[in-house]
Design a protein around this motif. Structure first.
Motif, PDB file in Angstrom:
ATOM      1  N   GLY A  38       0.552  -0.997   0.017  1.00  0.00           N
ATOM      2  CA  GLY A  38       0.173   0.246  -0.354  1.00  0.00           C
ATOM      3  C   GLY A  38       0.594   1.104  -0.356  1.00  0.00           C
ATOM      4  O   GLY A  38       2.210   1.517  -0.225  1.00  0.00           O
ATOM      5  N   ASN A  39       0.654   2.113   0.009  1.00  0.00           N
ATOM      6  CA  ASN A  39       0.788   3.619  -0.807  1.00  0.00           C
ATOM      7  C   ASN A  39       0.168   4.482   0.551  1.00  0.00           C
ATOM      8  O   ASN A  39       0.209   5.706   0.445  1.00  0.00           O
ATOM      9  N   THR A  40       0.094   4.320   1.911  1.00  0.00           N
ATOM     10  CA  THR A  40      -0.204   4.958   2.876  1.00  0.00           C
ATOM     11  C   THR A  40       0.776   6.186   3.645  1.00  0.00           C
ATOM     12  O   THR A  40       0.937   5.065   5.050  1.00  0.00           O
ATOM     13  N   CYS A  41       1.755   6.088   3.309  1.00  0.00           N
ATOM     14  CA  CYS A  41       3.242   6.474   3.695  1.00  0.00           C
ATOM     15  C   CYS A  41       3.221   7.396   4.962  1.00  0.00           C
ATOM     16  O   CYS A  41       3.780   8.121   5.605  1.00  0.00           O
ATOM     17  N   GLU A  42       1.656   8.645   4.774  1.00  0.00           N
ATOM     18  CA  GLU A  42       1.392   9.661   5.920  1.00  0.00           C
ATOM     19  C   GLU A  42       2.070   9.388   7.106  1.00  0.00           C
ATOM     20  O   GLU A  42       2.059  10.087   7.866  1.00  0.00           O
ATOM     21  N   LEU A  43       1.540   8.112   6.964  1.00  0.00           N
ATOM     22  CA  LEU A  43       1.260   6.899   9.000  1.00  0.00           C
ATOM     23  C   LEU A  43       2.331   7.420   9.374  1.00  0.00           C
ATOM     24  O   LEU A  43       2.716   7.750  10.866  1.00  0.00           O
ATOM     25  N   LEU A  44       3.049   6.832   8.641  1.00  0.00           N
ATOM     26  CA  LEU A  44       4.915   6.587   9.151  1.00  0.00           C
ATOM     27  C   LEU A  44       5.764   7.962   9.105  1.00  0.00           C
ATOM     28  O   LEU A  44       6.085   8.230  10.465  1.00  0.00           O
TER      29      LEU A  44
ATOM     30  N   THR B 155       7.890  -6.034   8.401  1.00  0.00           N
ATOM     31  CA  THR B 155       7.918  -6.743   7.070  1.00  0.00           C
ATOM     32  C   THR B 155       7.380  -7.648   7.292  1.00  0.00           C
ATOM     33  O   THR B 155       7.510  -8.162   8.066  1.00  0.00           O
ATOM     34  N   MET B 156       6.520  -8.046   5.429  1.00  0.00           N
ATOM     35  CA  MET B 156       5.632  -9.291   6.030  1.00  0.00           C
ATOM     36  C   MET B 156       6.061 -10.382   5.011  1.00  0.00           C
ATOM     37  O   MET B 156       6.306 -11.528   5.177  1.00  0.00           O
ATOM     38  N   SER B 157       7.292 -10.085   4.087  1.00  0.00           N
ATOM     39  CA  SER B 157       7.961 -11.591   3.301  1.00  0.00           C
ATOM     40  C   SER B 157       9.064 -11.764   3.945  1.00  0.00           C
ATOM     41  O   SER B 157       9.913 -10.144   3.607  1.00  0.00           O
ATOM     42  N   LYS B 158      10.435 -12.462   3.460  1.00  0.00           N
ATOM     43  CA  LYS B 158      11.231 -12.356   3.071  1.00  0.00           C
ATOM     44  C   LYS B 158      12.010 -11.946   1.671  1.00  0.00           C
ATOM     45  O   LYS B 158      11.474 -12.169   0.919  1.00  0.00           O
TER      46      LYS B 158
ATOM     47  N   PHE C 140      -7.020  -9.272  17.406  1.00  0.00           N
ATOM     48  CA  PHE C 140      -5.488  -9.453  17.294  1.00  0.00           C
ATOM     49  C   PHE C 140      -5.400  -8.004  17.623  1.00  0.00           C
ATOM     50  O   PHE C 140      -6.285  -6.776  17.713  1.00  0.00           O
ATOM     51  N   PRO C 141      -3.867  -7.320  16.456  1.00  0.00           N
ATOM     52  CA  PRO C 141      -3.456  -5.908  16.838  1.00  0.00           C
ATOM     53  C   PRO C 141      -4.068  -5.573  15.375  1.00  0.00           C
ATOM     54  O   PRO C 141      -4.665  -6.197  14.456  1.00  0.00           O
ATOM     55  N   LYS C 142      -5.005  -3.820  15.878  1.00  0.00           N
ATOM     56  CA  LYS C 142      -5.979  -3.207  14.698  1.00  0.00           C
ATOM     57  C   LYS C 142      -4.635  -2.719  13.697  1.00  0.00           C
ATOM     58  O   LYS C 142      -3.283  -2.608  13.870  1.00  0.00           O
ATOM     59  N   PHE C 143      -4.755  -2.864  11.971  1.00  0.00           N
ATOM     60  CA  PHE C 143      -4.403  -2.520  11.421  1.00  0.00           C
ATOM     61  C   PHE C 143      -4.519  -1.263  10.770  1.00  0.00           C
ATOM     62  O   PHE C 143      -5.708  -0.734  10.666  1.00  0.00           O
ATOM     63  N   TYR C 144      -3.459  -0.799  10.852  1.00  0.00           N
ATOM     64  CA  TYR C 144      -3.649   1.012  10.317  1.00  0.00           C
ATOM     65  C   TYR C 144      -3.725   1.560   9.183  1.00  0.00           C
ATOM     66  O   TYR C 144      -4.017   2.478   8.544  1.00  0.00           O
ATOM     67  N   GLY C 145      -2.702   0.466   8.220  1.00  0.00           N
ATOM     68  CA  GLY C 145      -2.285   1.067   6.648  1.00  0.00           C
ATOM     69  C   GLY C 145      -1.141   0.533   6.325  1.00  0.00           C
ATOM     70  O   GLY C 145      -0.179  -0.616   7.349  1.00  0.00           O
ATOM     71  N   ALA C 146      -0.524   0.649   4.779  1.00  0.00           N
ATOM     72  CA  ALA C 146       0.367  -0.015   4.568  1.00  0.00           C
ATOM     73  C   ALA C 146       1.306   0.630   3.637  1.00  0.00           C
ATOM     74  O   ALA C 146       0.795   1.543   2.700  1.00  0.00           O
ATOM     75  N   CYS C 147       2.891   1.046   3.950  1.00  0.00           N
ATOM     76  CA  CYS C 147       3.637   2.040   3.238  1.00  0.00           C
ATOM     77  C   CYS C 147       5.087   1.403   2.645  1.00  0.00           C
ATOM     78  O   CYS C 147       5.820   0.425   3.512  1.00  0.00           O
ATOM     79  N   GLY C 148       4.445   1.127   0.696  1.00  0.00           N
ATOM     80  CA  GLY C 148       5.368   0.260   1.030  1.00  0.00           C
ATOM     81  C   GLY C 148       5.211  -1.034   1.455  1.00  0.00           C
ATOM     82  O   GLY C 148       4.368  -1.816   1.108  1.00  0.00           O
ATOM     83  N   ARG C 149       6.727  -1.839   0.792  1.00  0.00           N
ATOM     84  CA  ARG C 149       6.618  -3.342   1.597  1.00  0.00           C
ATOM     85  C   ARG C 149       6.630  -3.526   3.319  1.00  0.00           C
ATOM     86  O   ARG C 149       7.173  -4.891   3.530  1.00  0.00           O
ATOM     87  N   VAL C 150       5.509  -2.840   4.115  1.00  0.00           N
ATOM     88  CA  VAL C 150       6.089  -2.568   5.656  1.00  0.00           C
ATOM     89  C   VAL C 150       4.027  -2.415   5.492  1.00  0.00           C
ATOM     90  O   VAL C 150       3.848  -2.187   4.635  1.00  0.00           O
ATOM     91  N   ILE C 151       3.433  -2.931   6.924  1.00  0.00           N
ATOM     92  CA  ILE C 151       2.205  -2.831   6.972  1.00  0.00           C
ATOM     93  C   ILE C 151       2.516  -1.997   8.332  1.00  0.00           C
ATOM     94  O   ILE C 151       3.865  -2.705   9.138  1.00  0.00           O
ATOM     95  N   VAL C 152       1.767  -0.935   8.688  1.00  0.00           N
ATOM     96  CA  VAL C 152       1.253  -0.334  10.160  1.00  0.00           C
ATOM     97  C   VAL C 152       0.484  -1.343  10.816  1.00  0.00           C
ATOM     98  O   VAL C 152      -0.308  -0.993  10.650  1.00  0.00           O
ATOM     99  N   VAL C 153       0.516  -1.519  12.065  1.00  0.00           N
ATOM    100  CA  VAL C 153      -0.777  -1.861  12.988  1.00  0.00           C
ATOM    101  C   VAL C 153       0.065  -2.159  14.524  1.00  0.00           C
ATOM    102  O   VAL C 153       1.292  -0.831  15.070  1.00  0.00           O
ATOM    103  N   GLU C 154      -0.876  -2.444  15.180  1.00  0.00           N
ATOM    104  CA  GLU C 154      -0.491  -1.715  16.579  1.00  0.00           C
ATOM    105  C   GLU C 154      -0.207  -2.741  17.053  1.00  0.00           C
ATOM    106  O   GLU C 154       0.938  -3.903  17.490  1.00  0.00           O
ATOM    107  N   HIS C 155       0.937  -1.683  18.166  1.00  0.00           N
ATOM    108  CA  HIS C 155       1.918  -2.799  18.908  1.00  0.00           C
ATOM    109  C   HIS C 155       0.941  -3.553  20.044  1.00  0.00           C
ATOM    110  O   HIS C 155       0.324  -2.797  20.948  1.00  0.00           O
TER     111      HIS C 155
END
Length: 437
Positions: free
Chosen positions: A60-66, A101-104, A225-240
């Motif tokens: 995804g491209n929601t990079c403003e999250l970061l 990151t979600m994969s090798k 489950f930890p909440k999903f907030y979005g994705a930027c490039g090849r990482v996802i942003v989730v609740e700690h």
């Protein structure tokens, strides 16, 4: 800034004590820091670890999250977080979140190679743009027959859990979530979102499951489950999600008993709470669950989670026969070796999730060392070197003397039931016992 310097020079020209000069110097440093911080914009942050330039071959491209969360690269202690894919931490509002990151890298390379081979212009391929020219953004790619074969693109040496019991209805629901309402003419945005969906499905089921199960306000089930907030490039942003269970091994008994009760409740939620879906976790270990700051127990690893559509379940009866470790291992072999899928009678086997929890996490592993690898068939298939437990202790080691006998008896019946329904009765007994201590 000029005014600040002028003020400091005037003060330094005065006869003042060393303490005043030290204080003044500190104020000056603080002013410079604040000034620099105000001049720095979000674009100055280094988020190269997100690989956002690889989109739309990404999540995804929601990079403003970061930028909004002020993320920065972290160096987790003892490498544990790196093994879970955590590359950065930050905050969104008052919520502590992580980027993971979600994969090798080799999985991404295989996926990009597949895109290049599928492109009408395979030479000098740029996967990030060429994916929009492949079948991965068409309706064909978002149907079960294609996906069941395509999952091996990024994972040729293993069989991911998600496609095994994947239903057309669940796939359609996920498609609506990622792509939105179908239109006769697709815009560039529609095509890009399809690329995000195909990538998420084929690279990491966690990116799909967390987004689907934690972002829909109409969901009747509070999924653990930890909440999903979005994705930027090849990482996802989730609740700690908090600290993993192994960090609570030496906590006081009441703390461990409360966590154990909530862990059993978590299994209740996965197998029987939701009217539409049954979730079956095949991988149970101390490191796959966490306890957050509010004491909630969460599932944090989704590599081996089956999603079963209740509408496809034919046999709605619980197992009428005893189902212990050989039965559970036979079930896994049917799932991963047979061409026929055995998801319609899943209700026979979902209680074995309790057995996994009781054997691998709750039981006293000093007395039952063989239980630490209970039902290990799945890990053996994939050739994984699994760290089953960080210690010989189980979460419920050294219980109060007055409940020691009944507790050990209930855990034993949870692991190896002696009659049909014995495991479920043992779980009820455990929950009541743990809540009372």
């Amino acid at each position: 800034m000029t005014t600040i310097w002028r003020f400091c020079r005037i003060m330094l020209d005065q006869k003042s004590t060393r303490g005043k000069k030290t204080l003044l110097f500190g104020i000056l440093l603080l002013a410079v820091f604040v000034y620099k911080a105000c001049q720095m914009g979000p674009e100055d942050m280094d988020i190269s670890w997100a690989e956002k330039e690889k989109c739309p071959v990404c999540f995804g491209n929601t990079c403003e999250l970061l930028h909004r969360g002020n993320f920065a690269t972290v160096r987790p202690e003892s490498g544990r977080s790196w093994r879970k894919g955590i590359v950065s931490t930050g905050k969104i509002g008052d919520v502590q979140v992580i980027a993971k990151t979600m994969s090798k890298p080799e999985a991404w390379r295989r996926y990009e190679k597949f895109i290049c081979r599928s492109s009408p212009r395979p030479k000098e391929c740029n996967p990030s743009s060429f994916i929009l020219e492949t079948m991965l953004v068409t309706n064909v790619a978002l149907k079960l027959p294609f996906l069941r074969g395509a999952f091996r693109i990024a994972h040729p040496d293993s069989k991911p859990a998600l496609p095994v019991c994947l239903s057309a209805r669940f796939l359609q629901e996920v498609k609506k979530l990622f792509v939105g309402k179908e239109t006769t003419e697709m815009t560039n945005g529609d095509v890009t979102r399809r690329a995000f969906l195909s990538t998420s499905l084929l690279i990491s089921e966690e990116a799909v499951l967390l987004r689907y199960f934690t972002t829909q306000p109409q969901s009747p089930t509070p999924w653990p489950f930890p909440k999903f907030y979005g994705a930027c490039g090849r990482v996802i942003v989730v609740e700690h999600a908090g600290r993993t269970l192994d960090t609570f091994i030496d906590s006081p008994w009441k703390v461990r008993a409360d966590i154990a009760a909530k862990l059993l409740q978590l299994v209740d939620t996965l197998r029987q709470t939701d009217p539409d879906w049954i979730l079956f976790s095949l991988d149970v270990s101390f490191q796959n669950f966490a306890v957050d700051s509010r004491g909630r127990v969460r599932l944090i690893d989704f590599d081996d989670v089956l999603v079963i559509d209740r509408r496809t379940v034919v046999n709605h009866q619980e197992q009428k026969k005893v189902c212990n470790e050989p039965c559970y291992m036979d079930f896994q072999k049917k799932l991963y070796y047979s061409d026929q899928y055995h998801c319609e009678d899943i209700l026979k086997y979902t209680p074995t999730m309790y057995a996994n929890v009781c054997a691998r996490i709750l039981s006293d592993l000093q007395k039952h060392p063989d239980w630490r690898k209970w039902g290990e068939e799945r890990e053996y298939i994939d050739g994984q070197n699994v760290e089953w437990a960080p210690t010989d202790k189980g979460l419920l080691h050294d219980p109060p003397v007055e409940i020691r006998g009944p507790l050990e008896g209930a855990i034993g019946q949870c692991v190896e039931e002696s009659q049909p329904g014995g495991r479920l009765n043992a779980v009820l007994t455990l929950q009541k016992m743990l809540q009372m201590t």
